[in-house]
Design an enzyme around this catalytic site. Structure first.
Site, PDB file in Angstrom:
ATOM      1  N   GLU A 153     -12.618   1.354   0.594  1.00 33.23           N
ATOM      2  CA  GLU A 153     -11.619   0.337   0.926  1.00 33.23           C
ATOM      3  C   GLU A 153     -12.194  -0.630   1.963  1.00 33.23           C
ATOM      4  O   GLU A 153     -12.581  -0.216   3.057  1.00 33.23           O
ATOM      5  CB  GLU A 153     -10.366   1.003   1.480  1.00 33.23           C
ATOM      6  CG  GLU A 153      -9.328   0.044   2.049  1.00 33.23           C
ATOM      7  CD  GLU A 153      -8.857  -1.000   1.048  1.00 33.23           C
ATOM      8  OE1 GLU A 153      -8.966  -2.193   1.374  1.00 33.23           O
ATOM      9  OE2 GLU A 153      -8.389  -0.612  -0.050  1.00 33.23           O
TER      10      GLU A 153
ATOM     11  N   GLN B  72       4.331  -2.676   1.934  1.00 30.61           N
ATOM     12  CA  GLN B  72       4.721  -3.956   1.360  1.00 30.61           C
ATOM     13  C   GLN B  72       6.199  -4.048   0.980  1.00 30.61           C
ATOM     14  O   GLN B  72       6.788  -5.138   1.079  1.00 30.61           O
ATOM     15  CB  GLN B  72       3.829  -4.274   0.163  1.00 30.61           C
ATOM     16  CG  GLN B  72       2.381  -4.490   0.560  1.00 30.61           C
ATOM     17  CD  GLN B  72       1.499  -4.888  -0.602  1.00 30.61           C
ATOM     18  OE1 GLN B  72       1.939  -5.501  -1.558  1.00 30.61           O
ATOM     19  NE2 GLN B  72       0.220  -4.523  -0.516  1.00 30.61           N
TER      20      GLN B  72
ATOM     21  N   CYS C 165       6.465  -5.737  -8.202  1.00 31.04           N
ATOM     22  CA  CYS C 165       7.874  -5.783  -7.807  1.00 31.04           C
ATOM     23  C   CYS C 165       8.550  -7.032  -8.331  1.00 31.04           C
ATOM     24  O   CYS C 165       8.791  -8.001  -7.596  1.00 31.04           O
ATOM     25  CB  CYS C 165       8.035  -5.700  -6.290  1.00 31.04           C
ATOM     26  SG  CYS C 165       9.765  -5.436  -5.816  1.00 31.04           S
TER      27      CYS C 165
ATOM     28  N   ASP D 241      -0.921  -0.592  -9.471  1.00 30.45           N
ATOM     29  CA  ASP D 241      -0.754  -1.896 -10.111  1.00 30.45           C
ATOM     30  C   ASP D 241      -1.901  -2.302 -11.023  1.00 30.45           C
ATOM     31  O   ASP D 241      -1.736  -3.208 -11.845  1.00 30.45           O
ATOM     32  CB  ASP D 241      -0.582  -2.978  -9.036  1.00 30.45           C
ATOM     33  CG  ASP D 241       0.694  -2.815  -8.231  1.00 30.45           C
ATOM     34  OD1 ASP D 241       1.580  -2.073  -8.678  1.00 30.45           O
ATOM     35  OD2 ASP D 241       0.789  -3.429  -7.152  1.00 30.45           O
TER      36      ASP D 241
ATOM     37  N   LYS E 145       5.249  -2.580 -11.959  1.00 28.43           N
ATOM     38  CA  LYS E 145       4.206  -2.473 -10.932  1.00 28.43           C
ATOM     39  C   LYS E 145       4.902  -2.459  -9.572  1.00 28.43           C
ATOM     40  O   LYS E 145       5.219  -3.510  -8.997  1.00 28.43           O
ATOM     41  CB  LYS E 145       3.225  -3.631 -11.056  1.00 28.43           C
ATOM     42  CG  LYS E 145       2.434  -3.592 -12.362  1.00 28.43           C
ATOM     43  CD  LYS E 145       1.396  -4.686 -12.440  1.00 28.43           C
ATOM     44  CE  LYS E 145       0.660  -4.668 -13.771  1.00 28.43           C
ATOM     45  NZ  LYS E 145      -0.116  -3.457 -13.998  1.00 28.43           N
TER      46      LYS E 145
ATOM     47  N   CYS F  23      13.740  -0.034  -8.131  1.00 32.41           N
ATOM     48  CA  CYS F  23      13.776  -1.321  -7.431  1.00 32.41           C
ATOM     49  C   CYS F  23      15.099  -1.448  -6.693  1.00 32.41           C
ATOM     50  O   CYS F  23      16.138  -1.695  -7.306  1.00 32.41           O
ATOM     51  CB  CYS F  23      13.600  -2.472  -8.432  1.00 32.41           C
ATOM     52  SG  CYS F  23      13.498  -4.097  -7.636  1.00 32.41           S
TER      53      CYS F  23
ATOM     54  N   ALA G 252       7.301   2.668  -6.077  1.00 30.02           N
ATOM     55  CA  ALA G 252       7.933   3.894  -6.568  1.00 30.02           C
ATOM     56  C   ALA G 252       7.172   4.480  -7.746  1.00 30.02           C
ATOM     57  O   ALA G 252       7.155   5.703  -7.939  1.00 30.02           O
ATOM     58  CB  ALA G 252       9.378   3.613  -6.966  1.00 30.02           C
TER      59      ALA G 252
END
Length: 536
Positions: free
Chosen positions: A158, A166, A284, A421, A429, A464, A432
């Site tokens: 990373e 987010q 989202c 994602d 995407k 969502c 959850a």
């Protein structure tokens, strides 16, 4: 022809034509490499035509064609041999992207012969499991793996040093959360027993089980997990990058911009507010309208809603993809008097004149360009797979990582897995989904290590929490094919109406579940479905 220099001896461009070859000759090019198959487009010159012109000018022309995302190892090694010749090389394709990816892959192989690693260093760069990405999916799967097998040698690759919650940015944009509450240093979140490598992945050598990193070192693996997330394409919308964070242009899709959303919301007393949603797939898909609802709720409570013209420009054709939740949402669209514009894609912004341009389709499919002035605009950017995935042989035709939608194992390579994602699974995407996917990947890797077939199944779960007003949420939960699947009692999750308890879940419980559950390998409400596993 738009030339881009990759280093002192290699340049790339979009499609060249006959007259461009003289210019390349004048710039000292000795070798031209074509990465386009012939007849890829109607008016494309054939390689033979360009080769003849190049030959007349004393330039060698070589054909190394491949389609996007399908670089062959043969072409990589051929291009590697050209790199070590130190001759001036120009490669081209339709846009220059394929040629750039070929250069990066060949350069990575070239580095293999020059990077000096001691035997001890090489040993440290071989892991049982290598995870690409330390977002929600990457850290969660590492934690779940180490809960199952603490002795596994796990590395997380990373490049960032900070990790973000987010889903909290929607509430930052509404003045409910403080931006810093959604931020943590990555080194505080890496699970005990995992190694964090602060680099990015450049290219995957899946046949030899290693990844080339941005520092040109190689990290070898027994199993590879790809959890890179997706790319926010801010530059796809003309003028957007130049005006973000000023001129009334904001987005809750970025940590540094969410506070500006709240600032604009508080300051707007009259005028036009625009909210946009980009073409799917996006992360989202409910986030753009969540911003609309929370801003509109503030204006409603400040009694200035009558003076504000709210517009929602959605590239899609429906308000929300799960039909069962749409009636409850339409009640709020009506309450806030928001105007809906479907089949409308934001293509350009001029911040100085506060004007946005949209490409619209009518019912017959005809396209037109319309403009709209604004006082505030909340933008959902276009989104795409990361370049390292699009340029690899691990992706599908659209550039997304190709995995089995149930086991999350790569469709062609048994020791590669994906979640989050970046994958092509037909689910939302959303965080959850990653919470449910992480235990599935962890369990299936453990099965594979024991010589068993994957036993865990992902059912497409997504959730969502649609923040329709401050203090109330319509909590949507669903599986593959849009099947409604509530996991909470009806007094918390009633899709026909918003509830205060669902807001409490969104604002208080889910952040705790995230930081102290999901990222710690605690699989609360996320135990994977299991089937009997057979020996492979």
């Amino acid at each position: 022809m738009k030339i881009k220099n990759l280093n002192k001896t290699v340049s790339v461009s979009d499609q060249i034509i006959d007259s461009d070859i003289k210019r390349l000759k004048d710039e000292g090019v000795a070798i031209i490499v074509c990465n386009r198959p012939d007849r890829e487009s109607a008016h494309q010159p054939t390689f033979l035509e360009l080769q003849n012109t190049a030959k007349e000018l004393g330039i060698e022309a070589i054909h190394m064609p491949f389609s996007g995302g399908n670089i062959s190892h043969e072409n990589i090694h051929k291009f590697k041999k050209l790199l070590v010749s130190n001759k001036r090389i120009h490669a081209y394709c339709r846009t220059g992207n394929r040629s750039t990816n070929l250069f990066n892959a060949a350069h990575a192989i070239k580095a293999e012969n020059t990077t000096q690693l001691s035997p001890e260093s090489k040993a440290k760069l071989h892991f049982d499991v290598v995870i690409i990405g330390a977002g929600s999916a990457g850290i969660a799967v590492a934690a779940s793996l180490l809960k199952r097998k603490p002795t596994l040698r796990v590395a997380i690759v990373e490049p960032s040093t900070h990790h973000y919650y987010q889903p909290g940015w929607t509430l930052v944009g509404a003045g409910v959360f403080i931006d810093k509450d959604t931020l943590r240093p990555i080194d505080k979140l890496i699970p005990k027993g995992a190694t964090w490598i602060n680099e990015s992945a450049q290219y995957f050598f899946e046949n030899d089980n290693y990844v080339c990193l941005s520092n040109q070192n190689h990290i070898h693996y027994n199993h590879l997990v790809i959890a890179t997330g997706l790319k926010l394409d801010w530059d796809e919308i003309e003028g957007l990058s130049e005006t973000l964070g000023k001129n009334g242009v904001t987005s809750n899709y970025r940590y540094d911009l969410a506070p500006y959303t709240w600032e604009l919301t508080q300051n707007l007393k009259k005028g036009t507010a625009i909210f946009t949603q980009a073409p799917m797939p996006i992360k989202c898909a409910g986030a753009p309208q969540k911003a609309l609802y929370l801003c509109a709720d503030h204006w409603f409570k400040q009694q200035c809603l009558n003076d504000i013209d709210i517009n929602f420009y959605n590239a899609g054709r429906v308000l929300f993809g799960i039909e069962a939740y749409v009636p409850a949402l339409y009640k709020y669209i009506k309450k806030y008097r928001a105007k809906l514009h479907f089949d409308s894609t934001l293509i350009k912004i001029d911040g100085n004149s506060k004007t946005a341009w949209f490409k619209q389709k009518n019912s017959e499919g005809s396209e037109s360009i319309i403009s709209k002035t604004f006082d505030m605009i909340h933008v959902c950017p276009s989104q795409s797979p990361p370049e390292c995935i699009k340029s690899s042989r691990l992706c599908d035709i659209n550039g997304w990582l190709s995995v089995n939608q149930y086991t999350l194992q790569h469709t062609n390579i048994n020791n590669i897995w994906g979640l989050g994602d970046v994958t092509n699974t037909p689910n939302a995407k959303i965080m959850a989904a990653a919470r449910k996917q992480a235990p599935v990947v962890a369990q299936n890797i453990c099965d594979a290590i024991m010589g068993l077939s994957p036993s865990a199944q992902y059912d497409g779960y997504g959730s969502c929490p649609l923040t329709v007003e401050r203090g109330k949420v319509v909590l949507s939960e669903f599986l593959y094919n849009g099947k409604v699947a509530p996991s909470f009692p009806k007094f918390i999750n009633d899709g026909t109406r918003p509830t205060k308890l669902a807001w409490f879940l969104k604002a208080r419980i889910l952040p705790l579940l995230y930081w102290h559950g999901m990222l710690k390998g605690r699989e609360w409400l996320a135990k994977p479905m299991r089937k009997k596993s057979n020996r492979v």
